[in-house]
Design an enzyme around this catalytic site. Structure first.
Site, PDB file in Angstrom:
ATOM      1  N   GLY A 158       0.816  -1.210   0.000  1.00  0.00           N
ATOM      2  CA  GLY A 158       0.000   0.000   0.000  1.00  0.00           C
ATOM      3  C   GLY A 158       0.845   1.253   0.000  1.00  0.00           C
ATOM      4  O   GLY A 158       1.958   1.288  -0.536  1.00  0.00           O
ATOM      5  N   CYS A 159       0.335   2.283   0.663  1.00  0.00           N
ATOM      6  CA  CYS A 159       0.866   3.632   0.485  1.00  0.00           C
ATOM      7  C   CYS A 159       2.241   3.877   1.100  1.00  0.00           C
ATOM      8  O   CYS A 159       2.852   4.900   0.816  1.00  0.00           O
ATOM      9  CB  CYS A 159      -0.130   4.652   1.036  1.00  0.00           C
ATOM     10  SG  CYS A 159      -1.691   4.721   0.124  1.00  0.00           S
ATOM     11  N   TYR A 160       2.734   2.966   1.937  1.00  0.00           N
ATOM     12  CA  TYR A 160       4.090   3.164   2.455  1.00  0.00           C
ATOM     13  C   TYR A 160       5.148   2.459   1.596  1.00  0.00           C
ATOM     14  O   TYR A 160       6.348   2.529   1.869  1.00  0.00           O
ATOM     15  CB  TYR A 160       4.201   2.718   3.918  1.00  0.00           C
ATOM     16  CG  TYR A 160       4.058   1.240   4.191  1.00  0.00           C
ATOM     17  CD1 TYR A 160       5.150   0.385   4.077  1.00  0.00           C
ATOM     18  CD2 TYR A 160       2.845   0.697   4.595  1.00  0.00           C
ATOM     19  CE1 TYR A 160       5.030  -0.975   4.340  1.00  0.00           C
ATOM     20  CE2 TYR A 160       2.715  -0.657   4.868  1.00  0.00           C
ATOM     21  CZ  TYR A 160       3.808  -1.486   4.734  1.00  0.00           C
ATOM     22  OH  TYR A 160       3.691  -2.828   5.000  1.00  0.00           O
TER      23      TYR A 160
END
Length: 385
Positions: free
Chosen positions: A156-158
């Site tokens: 995901g976003c990390y």
């Protein structure tokens, strides 16, 4: 054994980004979304969605999924229809292709033969398959069959911070290594029709876009053949924020990727980010957060606003994050690398002394499921005009 390891820190040597051609204008998106999902009768929900879009500070996004795809796969617009097969059939092809486009741009900027690439890292939360997107991207690029591959799904976003951390470790521990690290997400995995009982879905439909970014990472740049560092990767770290379980998540179901995003995420990040900064910068002797440059994943406007307020940051510290959010939305893992690219380009255009807006030291932050925070201490390099 030291002769097998590189001397000095790893650096980003090139950056490439790519987006699908199809553009969605944010001010037109509520009408488009409720029309293509055959939900125009849900007038009150549409007005709620319009307000979410208006507050997002997003101007436009790129999206692979267009009306032609929806006509070919009409079940995708249903809220809970079993559509995982149809989504995956598209994404196992399109994710490596878009990733390849970003890689090709990075390789072109790097200026070296692709035969020098020793490692490939690929991350995506959009699809899962065997062999993975890393394999297909390597084949599309024509990389050596012996390139050492790492595939990471569902970060995901990390994920943009994670690929830099792993690329740094590989480059510094394998003399001569050149690591091609790729992030690519296409949100066809989570596009579906609205529901009165699922307001979190509306937030996701309003902010997510499609994109891919690639970097080439290596230590000991060979300037004799034209290699030039853009940013040094000094140190890395990852942490799970306290009392944050369940605030960001994604679950693969028969209806696709079901996304969770809790309203407390901006508060949780802003309340804990200074501890991450202190741990990262105390060894360097830095405690003024306005004296560094920022490469921050713009998960949403509220996250940037809350962090800026909590740390008393000057309004220009997130100018690159806000620009990327405005022009592309939240592209998950690749977004923070878009911000890195924007920072170095703007620094050059504005005549700054370094690739980091004129500052020597900076930080890169990724925020994502867990709630996980990935951070990289980054050092800029002087710009030669």
């Amino acid at each position: 054994m030291n002769h097998l390891r590189a001397e000095g820190p790893a650096s980003v040597l090139a950056i490439g980004t790519a987006n699908p051609e199809n553009i969605l204008l944010q001010d037109e998106f509520p009408d488009y979304y409720f029309r293509v999902t055959k939900s125009e009768h849900m007038t009150q929900l549409k007005e709620k969605f319009r307000k979410i879009c208006d507050k997002s500070m997003i101007r436009k996004r790129n999206c692979f999924l267009n009306e032609e795809h929806l006509k070919q796969n009409p079940r995708l617009v249903e809220h809970e229809m079993q559509t995982l097969d149809a989504r995956q059939d598209m994404l196992v092809v399109e994710v490596p292709k878009l990733g390849k486009d970003a890689c090709a741009k990075a390789i072109k900027e790097w200026g070296q033969p692709k035969s020098k690439i020793t490692h490939l890292i690929f991350t995506s939360a959009s699809t899962t398959d065997m062999p993975g997107a890393d394999y297909h991207c390597a084949k599309l690029l024509g990389l050596s069959p012996s390139v050492k591959r790492v595939m990471m799904y569902q970060l995901g976003c990390y994920g943009g911070g994670t690929v830099l951390r792993i690329a740094k470790d590989i480059a510094e521990n394998n003399k001569g290594a050149r690591v091609l690290a790729v992030c690519c997400d296409i949100m066809a995995c989570l596009f579906r029709g609205p529901s009165e009982s699922d307001l979190e879905l509306l937030v996701g439909q309003a902010i997510f876009g499609d994109g891919a970014a690639a970097v080439i990472v290596g230590a000991e740049p060979d300037e004799s053949v034209g290699e030039r560092p853009i940013f040094e990767l000094v140190s890395t770290g990852q942490t799970i924020l306290p009392n944050s379980e369940g605030t960001i998540g994604g679950h693969i179901r028969e209806a696709g990727l079901i996304f969770d995003l809790h309203k407390d995420v901006p508060m949780l990040i802003s309340n804990n980010i200074e501890k991450c900064l202190i741990e990262a910068f105390t060894p360097i002797g830095i405690s003024d957060w306005n004296s560094i440059f920022w490469i921050t994943h713009p998960g949403g406007k509220a996250i940037l606003d809350k962090v800026e307020e909590k740390l008393h940051l000057k309004s220009d510290k997130f100018v690159d994050s806000r620009h990327v959010l405005s022009e592309h939305g939240n592209m998950s893992s690749s977004t923070v690398l878009f911000v890195m690219d924007e920072l170095r380009k703007r620094s050059l255009e504005e005549g700054k002394s370094t690739t980091g807006d004129g500052f020597e030291w900076g930080v890169l932050f990724g925020f994502g499921p867990g709630l996980t925070v990935e951070r990289v201490v980054v050092r800029s390099v002087p710009i030669k005009y």
